[in-house]
Design a protein around this motif. Structure first.
Motif, mmCIF file in Angstrom:
data_model
loop_
_atom_site.group_PDB
_atom_site.id
_atom_site.type_symbol
_atom_site.label_atom_id
_atom_site.label_comp_id
_atom_site.label_asym_id
_atom_site.label_seq_id
_atom_site.Cartn_x
_atom_site.Cartn_y
_atom_site.Cartn_z
ATOM 1 N N GLN A 213 0.846 -1.263 -0.160
ATOM 2 C CA GLN A 213 -0.094 0.113 0.091
ATOM 3 C C GLN A 213 0.867 1.298 -0.050
ATOM 4 O O GLN A 213 1.671 1.289 0.981
ATOM 5 C CB GLN A 213 -0.860 -0.035 1.130
ATOM 6 C CG GLN A 213 -2.179 1.081 1.366
ATOM 7 C CD GLN A 213 -3.073 0.659 0.158
ATOM 8 O OE1 GLN A 213 -3.308 -0.491 -0.300
ATOM 9 N NE2 GLN A 213 -3.558 1.617 -0.591
ATOM 10 N N LYS A 217 -2.292 7.201 -1.430
ATOM 11 C CA LYS A 217 -2.712 6.327 -3.022
ATOM 12 C C LYS A 217 -3.686 5.274 -2.700
ATOM 13 O O LYS A 217 -3.647 4.707 -1.634
ATOM 14 C CB LYS A 217 -1.286 5.914 -3.675
ATOM 15 C CG LYS A 217 -0.432 7.150 -3.879
ATOM 16 C CD LYS A 217 -1.151 8.076 -4.893
ATOM 17 C CE LYS A 217 0.135 9.091 -5.407
ATOM 18 N NZ LYS A 217 -0.446 10.175 -6.478
ATOM 19 N N SER A 218 -4.234 4.876 -3.721
ATOM 20 C CA SER A 218 -5.263 3.642 -3.858
ATOM 21 C C SER A 218 -5.076 3.161 -5.258
ATOM 22 O O SER A 218 -4.890 3.694 -6.350
ATOM 23 C CB SER A 218 -6.565 4.315 -3.866
ATOM 24 O OG SER A 218 -7.325 4.745 -2.539
ATOM 25 N N TYR A 219 -5.311 1.796 -5.145
ATOM 26 C CA TYR A 219 -5.273 0.819 -6.496
ATOM 27 C C TYR A 219 -6.692 0.635 -6.608
ATOM 28 O O TYR A 219 -7.387 0.635 -5.980
ATOM 29 C CB TYR A 219 -4.774 -0.562 -5.942
ATOM 30 C CG TYR A 219 -3.345 -0.484 -5.588
ATOM 31 C CD1 TYR A 219 -2.433 -0.393 -6.579
ATOM 32 C CD2 TYR A 219 -2.938 -0.918 -4.555
ATOM 33 C CE1 TYR A 219 -0.958 -0.510 -6.311
ATOM 34 C CE2 TYR A 219 -1.388 -1.231 -4.166
ATOM 35 C CZ TYR A 219 -0.549 -0.808 -5.170
ATOM 36 O OH TYR A 219 0.825 -1.060 -4.760
ATOM 37 N N GLU A 220 -6.861 0.930 -8.018
ATOM 38 C CA GLU A 220 -8.191 0.794 -8.697
ATOM 39 C C GLU A 220 -7.969 -0.327 -9.889
ATOM 40 O O GLU A 220 -7.333 -0.327 -10.631
ATOM 41 C CB GLU A 220 -8.636 2.420 -9.086
ATOM 42 C CG GLU A 220 -9.924 2.351 -9.752
ATOM 43 C CD GLU A 220 -10.689 3.727 -9.843
ATOM 44 O OE1 GLU A 220 -11.821 3.840 -10.457
ATOM 45 O OE2 GLU A 220 -9.957 4.603 -9.324
ATOM 46 N N VAL A 236 -12.231 0.843 -6.331
ATOM 47 C CA VAL A 236 -11.067 0.635 -5.941
ATOM 48 C C VAL A 236 -10.774 -0.491 -5.029
ATOM 49 O O VAL A 236 -11.860 -1.213 -4.465
ATOM 50 C CB VAL A 236 -11.083 1.811 -4.759
ATOM 51 C CG1 VAL A 236 -9.751 2.011 -3.797
ATOM 52 C CG2 VAL A 236 -11.063 3.312 -5.640
ATOM 53 N N GLY A 238 -9.573 -2.538 -1.931
ATOM 54 C CA GLY A 238 -9.397 -2.021 -0.511
ATOM 55 C C GLY A 238 -8.235 -2.365 0.026
ATOM 56 O O GLY A 238 -7.256 -2.985 -0.398
ATOM 57 N N SER A 239 -8.063 -1.755 1.269
ATOM 58 C CA SER A 239 -6.738 -1.914 1.962
ATOM 59 C C SER A 239 -6.541 -3.465 2.634
ATOM 60 O O SER A 239 -5.410 -3.800 3.174
ATOM 61 C CB SER A 239 -6.521 -1.017 2.993
ATOM 62 O OG SER A 239 -7.467 -0.845 3.933
ATOM 63 N N GLU A 268 -6.194 8.808 -3.514
ATOM 64 C CA GLU A 268 -6.560 8.025 -2.179
ATOM 65 C C GLU A 268 -8.127 8.006 -2.628
ATOM 66 O O GLU A 268 -8.746 9.410 -3.036
ATOM 67 C CB GLU A 268 -6.357 8.575 -0.945
ATOM 68 C CG GLU A 268 -6.896 7.637 0.047
ATOM 69 C CD GLU A 268 -6.645 8.218 1.405
ATOM 70 O OE1 GLU A 268 -6.724 7.522 2.353
ATOM 71 O OE2 GLU A 268 -5.672 8.983 1.531
#
Length: 294
Positions: A213, A217-220, A236, A238-239, A268
């Motif tokens: 992570q 930032k976020s992974y999409e 997105v 999730g964590s 994010e």
């Protein structure tokens, strides 16, 4: 430092756990002296660990356990105990019968005939009485079944109410549904996410494997297909270790199965524009892991 094919193969077998004690000691000595070789072993452990996560446990067959018991001395049936016969006792009995006089045998035969005659008469009387009792019981049962009003009140059968419980049929186990899996990665040795799609419900689950992570930032996740005008966002990631979505319900099976799935790094909370704004870091295509029910 460059390593030979033998060194690389040795590191792979160490990660698999197929080396003997001497070979493992050799690898561990190399790892303690060479940090570069430690990196080679860890790379193999990461690459092979993903395959281990996708394989379920296998319970050994019952015959395997029986072979194990036999090898450690706990198998086989216990032998039956045999009681020894004393040869002295057998010889004594035989001599006693041989020495008995013939007159005694004749007297014994007469006594046996008289005793047997009395016993036969006694058993014949008992059999006659039991036959009469049985006939009376049969007659009473027949009257109770067909003409109970002929019996006294206390001998009439009482009406009973019985409740029968009918068990519902056992549910038929559901047939296995087709499932698809994609490894989202940058190359063949470092998968970041595992994408699993249920063909029946079109629900998908993303499992985090090797991705780290990034702060802020976020992974999409995106679906990319030549049947679509542009990549479409699937939400997105999730964590947590697992993220489940139903975002594929709007697409037909051919689009879902043949599309490419990509992961981008976005601000994010996801892309603010609805289109990918960050770099594509991981991609993959679905492969079928469970065939559809027939």
């Amino acid at each position: 430092m460059a390593y030979s094919e033998d060194h690389i193969a040795l590191a792979a077998e160490y990660a698999l756990g197929t080396l003997d004690a001497d070979e493992r000691a050799q690898v561990e000595a190399m790892m303690s002296a060479d940090h570069g070789f430690v990196a080679v072993v860890e790379a193999w452990e990461r690459a092979l660990g993903v395959l281990n996560q996708m394989v379920g446990l296998v319970e050994p067959r019952p015959e395997v356990w029986e072979k194990i018991k036999a090898s450690i001395g706990h198998g086989g049936a216990q032998e039956a105990l045999v009681t020894p016969t004393s040869p002295v006792l057998a010889a004594t009995v035989a001599n006693d019968h041989a020495d008995a006089p013939a007159a005694d045998a004749s007297v014994a035969d007469k006594n046996n005939v008289i005793a047997f005659s009395l016993q036969a008469r006694r058993w014949r009387n008992i059999a006659t009485g039991m036959t009469a009792v049985a006939a009376a019981l049969v007659a009473m049962i027949a009257v109770q079944a067909y003409r109970p009003e002929l019996l006294p009140e206390r001998l009439r059968p009482k009406a009973t109410q019985q409740v029968a419980q009918v068990q519902p049929p056992a549910p038929t186990p559901a047939a296995a549904q087709a499932q698809y899996v994609a490894l989202l990665q940058t190359d063949g040795t470092s998968p970041a996410f595992i994408l699993t799609v249920d063909a029946a419900t079109k629900n998908f689950t993303v499992r985090k494997v090797g991705a780290s992570q990034q702060p802020g930032k976020s992974y999409e996740l995106w679906i990319v297909s030549d049947k679509l005008q542009r990549p479409r966002s699937l939400g997105v990631i999730g964590s947590d270790d697992f993220t489940t979505r139903a975002a594929l319900a709007a697409y037909d099976p051919d689009t879902v199965n043949q599309a490419t799935y990509a992961v981008t790094v976005e601000p994010e909370g996801g892309s603010p524009t609805g289109a990918a704004t960050g770099p594509i870091v991981f991609t993959g295509k679905l492969i079928e892991t469970v065939p559809p029910a027939r």
